[in-house]
Enzyme design. Structure first.
Site, PDB file in Angstrom:
ATOM      1  N   THR A   1      38.922  55.688  41.811  1.00 55.48           N
ATOM      2  CA  THR A   1      37.537  55.586  41.348  1.00 55.48           C
ATOM      3  C   THR A   1      36.581  55.301  42.497  1.00 55.48           C
ATOM      4  O   THR A   1      35.581  56.004  42.694  1.00 55.48           O
ATOM      5  CB  THR A   1      37.414  54.483  40.278  1.00 55.48           C
ATOM      6  OG1 THR A   1      38.265  54.804  39.178  1.00 55.48           O
ATOM      7  CG2 THR A   1      35.980  54.364  39.788  1.00 55.48           C
TER       8      THR A   1
ATOM      9  N   GLU B   1      40.338  46.612  32.453  1.00 59.66           N
ATOM     10  CA  GLU B   1      41.551  47.397  32.702  1.00 59.66           C
ATOM     11  C   GLU B   1      42.464  47.332  31.479  1.00 59.66           C
ATOM     12  O   GLU B   1      42.287  46.492  30.591  1.00 59.66           O
ATOM     13  CB  GLU B   1      42.291  46.825  33.919  1.00 59.66           C
ATOM     14  CG  GLU B   1      41.475  46.793  35.198  1.00 59.66           C
ATOM     15  CD  GLU B   1      41.260  48.160  35.807  1.00 59.66           C
ATOM     16  OE1 GLU B   1      42.009  49.095  35.451  1.00 59.66           O
ATOM     17  OE2 GLU B   1      40.335  48.305  36.620  1.00 59.66           O
TER      18      GLU B   1
ATOM     19  N   LYS C   1      39.534  42.927  47.964  1.00 58.08           N
ATOM     20  CA  LYS C   1      39.411  41.476  47.788  1.00 58.08           C
ATOM     21  C   LYS C   1      40.770  40.790  47.710  1.00 58.08           C
ATOM     22  O   LYS C   1      40.925  39.672  48.190  1.00 58.08           O
ATOM     23  CB  LYS C   1      38.581  41.159  46.550  1.00 58.08           C
ATOM     24  CG  LYS C   1      39.163  41.692  45.261  1.00 58.08           C
ATOM     25  CD  LYS C   1      38.266  41.437  44.077  1.00 58.08           C
ATOM     26  CE  LYS C   1      38.810  42.128  42.834  1.00 58.08           C
ATOM     27  NZ  LYS C   1      38.714  43.588  42.883  1.00 58.08           N
TER      28      LYS C   1
ATOM     29  N   VAL D   1      33.271  41.654  47.549  1.00 56.94           N
ATOM     30  CA  VAL D   1      32.683  40.647  46.664  1.00 56.94           C
ATOM     31  C   VAL D   1      31.418  41.221  46.023  1.00 56.94           C
ATOM     32  O   VAL D   1      30.503  41.647  46.717  1.00 56.94           O
ATOM     33  CB  VAL D   1      32.317  39.365  47.442  1.00 56.94           C
ATOM     34  CG1 VAL D   1      31.632  38.360  46.514  1.00 56.94           C
ATOM     35  CG2 VAL D   1      33.543  38.751  48.078  1.00 56.94           C
TER      36      VAL D   1
ATOM     37  N   LYS E   1      37.267  36.331  45.012  1.00 59.72           N
ATOM     38  CA  LYS E   1      35.920  36.467  45.580  1.00 59.72           C
ATOM     39  C   LYS E   1      35.367  35.117  46.034  1.00 59.72           C
ATOM     40  O   LYS E   1      34.688  35.032  47.061  1.00 59.72           O
ATOM     41  CB  LYS E   1      34.998  37.123  44.545  1.00 59.72           C
ATOM     42  CG  LYS E   1      35.420  38.553  44.212  1.00 59.72           C
ATOM     43  CD  LYS E   1      34.714  39.096  42.985  1.00 59.72           C
ATOM     44  CE  LYS E   1      35.200  40.498  42.640  1.00 59.72           C
ATOM     45  NZ  LYS E   1      34.619  41.018  41.384  1.00 59.72           N
TER      46      LYS E   1
ATOM     47  N   ASP F   1      40.411  37.460  39.425  1.00 58.54           N
ATOM     48  CA  ASP F   1      39.547  38.339  40.209  1.00 58.54           C
ATOM     49  C   ASP F   1      38.398  37.535  40.825  1.00 58.54           C
ATOM     50  O   ASP F   1      38.113  37.640  42.026  1.00 58.54           O
ATOM     51  CB  ASP F   1      39.007  39.452  39.308  1.00 58.54           C
ATOM     52  CG  ASP F   1      37.962  40.308  39.995  1.00 58.54           C
ATOM     53  OD1 ASP F   1      38.343  41.218  40.743  1.00 58.54           O
ATOM     54  OD2 ASP F   1      36.756  40.073  39.776  1.00 58.54           O
TER      55      ASP F   1
END
Length: 426
Positions: free
Chosen positions: A14, A190, A105, A132, A205, A201
């Site tokens: 993507t 997802e 990340k 980030v 960051k 996630d």
């Protein structure tokens, strides 16, 4: 004739497709901006047999060595994700004197120091703005624009999936599962949403932002993470009643006793600028001694928003190549500030519990809190029936360990039926 700067792209998913599109779309403008023509020479993919709509197949290769050993390729863009083989490829590229732009990340939150050291050794650029908050500039502002500040706090909504879910729960009274299903349908979540909804996630960051803001290495394992899966419609209703919203926040502070780095749902007063950040948008709020407060807001993910940050880095590297000044800004972690144990972090809390509705129960709860250094600022009793009532208790700032110890005792009490919610307040 304009000089050519040749680039390789690792990954055509993507984000990789977004980078490819943006390079094609902005080719003429970039030539004028850089003073050289940017040419995409190779794209590394896992499978040559897979159809990739809109991508020139002659650029595709499944042989990393073909890119690594090509002396014409000066910049490598890594958008593969994951730790390996990305880590090995980036290190090999840097050792060959190639400059690297990454959006990874997962990798940078764990091995960022190693990669930056390798770049510094070879006087190469290693840039990662897209790692980030997608399109939102935050790495460069922290490293450059705000470099004259002593930053004390960075606070952010840095995961679009969870922000979308919480927005739907707050504005449309959806339950968590329904909001997650909607996020999945729209492509925000997802197939396995664990990394998003459990705060992992955002935690990666936070590690990256803390390292840069406070000039000291913070890795993912240093970050306490808690997700949004336990947030209920009842919690949302109380947030509204208290003129607040609930957001999954990444919070990192530089204190006298060390760096705090955490991710968890927080009740945030509606007056705070971050409270108005809706849907899949991200925002990062920075406090410094000179700048005071600054907020960076925009799209935190997606094909073209992430590609926007990547191409910004590529243009930066290309300009540095033009002026022979690569490697100017490498690792800025010159401090060795410890990361504070999470038990020592101080927070305010919103607690919701079901109790037996009889005299003396509130006094017992207050006694337990008092014994564990927890001060209460507000008590609300709701839904009182013949045998059961709901208590909402708001605390002053307390150490995490003191609240945890008090809750452990409360859970053992006969008159406490259930501790339904424990949410921090900003």
């Amino acid at each position: 004739m304009a000089k050519k700067i040749k680039v390789a792209l690792l990954g055509a998913g993507t984000v990789g497709t977004g980078v490819y599109k943006l390079i094609q779309r902005r080719a003429d403008v970039m030539e004028k901006t850089i003073g050289a023509k940017l040419e995409l020479k190779k794209i590394l993919v896992h499978s040559l047999g897979k159809k990739r709509e809109g991508i020139d197949e002659s650029l595709l290769t499944d042989n990393w060595q073909e890119i690594l050993n090509d002396e014409e390729i000066q910049i490598v863009i890594e958008v593969m994700g994951g730790i390996e083989p990305a880590r090995t490829m980036i290190l090999e590229a840097l050792h060959e004197g190639k400059h690297v732009v990454s959006a990874n990340k997962d990798l940078i939150a764990v091995h960022g120091g190693e990669l930056l050291d390798a770049a510094e050794e070879k006087k190469c650029d290693f840039l990662f703005e897209a790692a980030v908050a997608g399109a939102i500039p935050i790495i460069r502002p922290l490293k450059q624009c705000l470099a004259g500040n002593e930053i004390s706090e960075v606070l952010g909504i840095v995961n679009g999936t969870t922000n979308y879910i919480l927005t739907k729960m707050f504005e449309e009274n959806m339950g968590f599962e329904e909001a997650l299903a909607k996020a999945t349908e729209l492509g925000y979540a997802e197939a396995d949403p664990t990394a998003d909804v459990e705060g992992l996630d955002a935690g990666r960051k936070v590690a990256i932002m803390a390292s840069i803001a406070f000039h000291s290495r913070v890795v993912f394992d240093d970050v306490y993470t808690e997700g949004i899966t336990k947030i209920t419609s009842e919690d949302i209703a109380y947030a509204k009643e208290f003129d607040s919203v609930i957001k999954l926040l990444g919070v990192t502070r530089n204190t006298e006793n060390g760096i705090e780095a955490s991710v968890y749902p927080m009740m945030l007063n509606k007056d705070h600028p971050l409270a108005s950040v809706r849907d899949s948008f991200n925002a990062v709020f920075v406090h410094g001694d000179a700048v005071d407060d600054a907020m960076f807001y925009g799209r935190g993910a997606g094909e073209l928003p992430t590609a926007s940050a990547i191409i910004g880095d590529v243009i930066d590297v290309a300009r540095n190549l033009q002026y022979g000044c690569t490697g100017r800004i490498s690792c800025t972690c010159y401090n060795q500030t410890p990361v504070k144990a999470f038990d020592e972090v101080r927070n305010k809390f919103f607690l919701r519990m079901q109790v037996h509705n009889k005299p003396g129960v509130l006094a017992q709860i207050a006694q337990v809190f008092g014994d564990h250094k927890v001060s209460i600022t507000r008590v609300v009793q709701k839904n009182a029936q013949s045998e059961q009532a709901e208590l909402v208790i708001v605390t002053e700032k307390v150490k995490e360990k003191h609240l945890k110890n008090a809750l452990h005792v409360l859970k053992e009490m006969d008159d406490i039926i259930e501790i339904s919610s424990v949410i921090r307040e900003y």
